[in-house]
Write a protein that holds these residues in place. Structure first.
Motif: not given
Length: 271
Positions: A108-132
């Motif tokens: 989840a990068r760029g606009a994908g990350s910005e979408f995440l930031l607009a949600t209230d709560i973010r949970f990430a898979s330890r092995e599979r998530a990469l955000i920036g």
């Protein structure tokens, strides 16, 4: 909907799966569909929780579709907040009287990350998530709200590191910084997400809306912070530096599964 599939396990819980192959880019069509979803969520008297997830385990949302010219938005109603269309729908998402949760598997990068930031709560898979936020590799600062939202989550220094460094953050590092709420082993991810969403969905909807409204007053950026950021983003987007980066990146496989998209946080400055 073309980019989202909505299932409703109960009247208080919606599960929204993002599915825009091959790498789940955000586009004008995504904005149109997300606006429709937000319209419905604002007026649903029973809804308490919206869970956002991805049908693609490798890409939650790669970034903005750099082939999209936004012309399809011209026939849409004007943005409710008066902001640029993407920013508008993210502001409205963040202010919904329900809890929005992102379950992050994949990139989840760029606009994908910005979408995440607009949600209230973010949970990430330890092995599979990469955000920036990779935008600075192209020569432009993020324009969809990251500049305002990140410092409130992670602090000034770490926000500048994320934005200027433009690198990927795995689940554990994102948790350590406050970029996400929690990093969860992937083998336990589905069970945790299901348990948490059903727990919150079982609470009183009115109390949730009241509580979130108070938290919003103390934590959300003022809407007017976003305008200069989005204006600067679009002004630079067509400039020679950014245009040149985009051309070279497409030649190297941008927006297709492969090494560039998989390692965009590492390879962005090399394009």
């Amino acid at each position: 909907m073309n980019h989202f599939t909505i299932t409703k396990p109960s009247s208080s819980l919606w599960r929204v799966s993002f599915d825009n192959p091959p790498v789940n880019v955000f586009s004008s069509q995504t904005i149109i569909e997300l606006r429709t979803l937000v319209d419905a969520a604002e007026t649903d008297p029973d809804l308490t929780v919206i869970l956002f997830e991805s049908a693609n385990p490798d890409y939650f949302s790669a970034h903005w579709d750099l082939t999209d010219d936004t012309s399809s938005l011209a026939s849409e109603p004007p943005p409710v907040t008066g902001q640029q269309a993407f920013v508008d729908v993210l502001i409205r998402l963040s202010k919904l009287p329900v809890i929005s949760i992102s379950a992050i598997r994949g990139r989840a990068r760029g606009a994908g990350s910005e979408f995440l930031l607009a949600t209230d709560i973010r949970f990430a898979s330890r092995e599979r998530a990469l955000i920036g936020q990779f935008e600075m590799t192209t020569g432009v600062a993020p324009g969809g709200g990251a500049v305002s939202r990140l410092p409130r989550l992670v602090g000034r220094g770490r926000a500048l590191e994320i934005l200027a460094g433009a690198d990927d953050f795995d689940g554990d590092l994102a948790e350590r910084y406050g970029y996400v709420n929690r990093s969860i082993p992937d083998a336990e991810f589905d069970e945790f997400i299901n348990s948490f969403t059903h727990r919150v969905a079982g609470t009183d909807r009115g109390a949730v809306a009241e509580m979130k409204g108070w938290v919003n007053e103390m934590t959300l950026p003022d809407d007017q912070e976003f305008r200069p950021q989005s204006d600067a983003f679009f002004a630079r987007l067509t400039g020679p530096e950014v245009s040149g980066w985009i051309t070279r990146a497409f030649e190297q496989g941008l927006q297709q599964p492969g090494d560039l998209e998989e390692r965009l946080g590492t390879r962005g400055f090399e394009v």
